[in-house]
Design a protein around this motif. Structure first.
Motif, short mmCIF file in Angstrom:
data_model
loop_
_atom_site.label_atom_id
_atom_site.label_comp_id
_atom_site.label_asym_id
_atom_site.label_seq_id
_atom_site.Cartn_x
_atom_site.Cartn_y
_atom_site.Cartn_z
N LEU A 136 -31.85 8.70 15.05
CA LEU A 136 -32.52 9.61 14.14
C LEU A 136 -33.17 10.77 14.86
N TYR B 199 -29.76 6.19 3.92
CA TYR B 199 -30.20 7.25 4.83
C TYR B 199 -29.50 7.22 6.18
N LYS B 200 -28.35 6.58 6.23
CA LYS B 200 -27.46 6.72 7.38
C LYS B 200 -26.35 7.65 6.94
N TYR C 83 -26.25 5.70 1.04
CA TYR C 83 -25.89 5.09 2.32
C TYR C 83 -27.12 4.64 3.10
N PRO D 234 -32.26 12.08 7.89
CA PRO D 234 -31.59 10.77 7.92
C PRO D 234 -30.85 10.57 9.23
N THR D 235 -30.41 9.36 9.45
CA THR D 235 -29.54 9.09 10.59
C THR D 235 -28.20 9.76 10.38
N GLU E 145 -22.80 6.31 15.29
CA GLU E 145 -24.09 6.60 14.70
C GLU E 145 -25.02 7.17 15.76
N VAL F 282 -24.04 10.20 11.38
CA VAL F 282 -22.85 9.55 11.95
C VAL F 282 -21.87 10.65 12.31
#
Length: 343
Positions: free
Chosen positions: A63, A119-120, A117, A44-45, A60, A47
């Motif tokens: 990816l 995938y963030k 979320y 996922p991304t 952020e 943060v």
């Protein structure tokens, strides 16, 4: 060979500059097709925390930078790292294994947060979070149900965050979890919250007990504190037998009032094993009061009142005075009933 040797490895993945538009999932899929190997990937991304002068802000990350999680046998993952540019192992400096791996349960916790979320994934280096270690909890209801981690309460708020540590250096955070949605698995070391929460519940239990004893219908606002307390505190680990005995006593009484006879029985069994640990006169008096009322045992009530002395003129704490008042209420009510019968 697929079996117990397949692990989730934490890898660095820095995409070659000419191929930044290729997702890591696409790269792994191409590798699997060309080699006949079947690796799984979760990426996922992320943060991260960043310092902006004196302020802390979240940033952020793309990816294709930072960590990805790849599941396979060690030799298969080694082949990926040697054949595909950009992949490298994250070394494990704290454990016996050279390469950093994570437990399936920890990764599943990451997946729960990531799904919610989009995938963030809010992901932080543990040493940069500046969060104090809190209570180990499990979310009981809501979209994060089943998630276990460290609860970080926010002062003046009924909500907090849950920190999930996947490694010693990497953690994810689920935000804005309501306190009543979690049950406590283990209180933080040296924390006084266990004692505080138990003491704070006693007056609420007294209120509910009077309604129970008088057969009055309880409103949702009367029932809610009992349900929340039982949900949060049942099966909590307390490394203090005396305090644990008091907790089981309160749980036993609350479950009796709620009509949950099976949980009441289990709490009573736990209490019976710990009852001998209680040495404080007021705690013993509390036990006599609660069991006397729920069991309808006036002799138990009278014994309890004798134990605490029944001297209302001496200086007492607020909780002690409340206990004496409860005894006087029940004993007075009982004696008036006896007088009515004698007439």
């Amino acid at each position: 060979m697929v079996g117990n040797s397949r692990c989730w490895f934490v890898l660095n993945y820095i995409s070659p500059s000419l191929k930044r538009r290729e997702t890591v999932e696409y790269v792994i899929e191409k590798f699997n097709t060309s080699t006949g190997i079947s690796l799984d990937v979760f990426a996922p991304t992320f943060v991260e925390v960043a310092l902006d002068g004196d302020r802390v802000r979240t940033v952020e990350k793309p990816l294709l930078f930072h960590y990805v999680f790849v599941r396979g046998e060690k030799e298969e993952v080694k082949e990926l790292c040697s054949m595909v540019e950009g992949f490298s192992f994250v070394l494990n400096h704290a454990g016996a294994n050279r390469y950093l791996t994570i437990q399936p349960a920890s990764l599943e916790a990451f997946r729960i947060i990531a799904r919610l979320y989009g995938y963030k994934l809010p992901c932080f280096p543990v040493n940069e979070t500046l969060l104090e270690t809190g209570d180990e909890v499990e979310v009981m209801v809501g979209p994060f149900a089943g998630l276990q981690g460290t609860y970080i309460s926010r002062k003046g708020s009924s909500q907090g965050n849950i920190l999930i540590s996947v490694t010693q250096n990497l953690a994810a955070v689920a935000y804005d979890i309501k306190a009543e949605y979690v049950r406590i698995i283990r209180f933080a070391r040296d924390s006084k919250r266990a004692y505080d929460q138990i003491e704070a519940f006693v007056p609420r239990l007294f209120t509910a007990l009077r309604l129970f004893e008088s057969d009055e219908k309880m409103s949702p606002s009367d029932i809610a504190p009992l349900i929340v307390f039982c949900r949060r505190m049942d099966h909590v680990f307390l490394n203090n037998p005396k305090l644990d005995a008091k907790l089981q006593l309160l749980l036993m009484t609350a479950y009796e009032i709620l009509g949950n006879h099976e949980e009441c029985r289990l709490a009573r069994e736990r209490y019976s094993r710990l009852e001998g640990q209680m040495t404080n006169v007021w705690t013993i008096g509390l036990s006599k009061l609660l069991t006397g009322v729920t069991d309808g045992n006036i002799r138990e009530l009278e014994q309890g009142f004798k134990i605490i002395g029944g001297d209302t003129d001496r200086k007492m704490s607020k909780s002690q005075a409340a206990l004496v008042a409860e005894y006087e209420h029940y004993l007075s009510k009982h004696h008036s009933c006896v007088a009515d019968l004698e007439i």
